[in-house]
Design a protein around this motif. Sequence first.
Motif, PDB file in Angstrom:
ATOM      1  N   TRP A  16      41.290  41.095  62.287  1.00  0.00           N
ATOM      2  CA  TRP A  16      41.917  42.503  62.848  1.00  0.00           C
ATOM      3  C   TRP A  16      41.437  42.493  63.621  1.00  0.00           C
ATOM      4  CZ3 TRP A  16      46.509  43.888  61.247  1.00  0.00           C
ATOM      5  CH2 TRP A  16      47.192  43.949  60.328  1.00  0.00           C
ATOM      6  N   ASP A  19      42.463  42.658  67.905  1.00  0.00           N
ATOM      7  CA  ASP A  19      43.216  42.752  68.169  1.00  0.00           C
ATOM      8  C   ASP A  19      42.758  44.151  68.373  1.00  0.00           C
ATOM      9  OD1 ASP A  19      45.582  44.023  69.241  1.00  0.00           O
ATOM     10  OD2 ASP A  19      46.836  43.167  68.104  1.00  0.00           O
ATOM     11  N   ILE A  22      45.082  47.553  67.253  1.00  0.00           N
ATOM     12  CA  ILE A  22      44.846  47.795  65.656  1.00  0.00           C
ATOM     13  C   ILE A  22      43.495  47.842  64.724  1.00  0.00           C
ATOM     14  CG2 ILE A  22      45.117  45.870  63.154  1.00  0.00           C
ATOM     15  CD1 ILE A  22      46.783  44.291  64.670  1.00  0.00           C
ATOM     16  N   GLU A  23      42.888  47.580  65.497  1.00  0.00           N
ATOM     17  CA  GLU A  23      40.936  47.950  65.444  1.00  0.00           C
ATOM     18  C   GLU A  23      41.523  49.748  65.498  1.00  0.00           C
ATOM     19  OE1 GLU A  23      37.409  48.471  63.601  1.00  0.00           O
ATOM     20  OE2 GLU A  23      39.558  46.194  63.820  1.00  0.00           O
ATOM     21  N   ILE A  25      43.909  51.768  65.668  1.00  0.00           N
ATOM     22  CA  ILE A  25      44.712  52.670  64.729  1.00  0.00           C
ATOM     23  C   ILE A  25      44.060  52.634  63.371  1.00  0.00           C
ATOM     24  CG2 ILE A  25      47.550  52.130  63.182  1.00  0.00           C
ATOM     25  CD1 ILE A  25      48.133  50.491  65.876  1.00  0.00           C
TER      26      ILE A  25
END
Length: 109
Positions: A16, A19, A22-23, A25
Amino acid sequence: MMPKSEPHPDQLAIDWEQDPAIEAIIEARVAKRAEAAAFQWRLRLVAIETCMMGGLVIAAGLALDQPPLQTVRTGLIVAAACFASGMLLIGLSGACGMLFSRLSQWRAR
């Protein structure tokens, strides 16, 4: 950072940290959860403070041989005032936090 442990053999290997979207989020969700937990703890503290102050006033009144009905009434008034002031403090601190956040965003432009 925490050391990476070996994943379970059946687990899908996803990194993770590669990206940033995504981090971001994940960090936003964690921040939202922490904010909700902090608000709940503030409410718990106000409730505990309210009960303690009301109970202490009632206990002191009864220990000083005051009329029981008047003592309970006074304890409830103190507890209500304590609860109101605690809720006011929570509201004002939240409003100030939002104001300072918007002020810092405005200054960053």
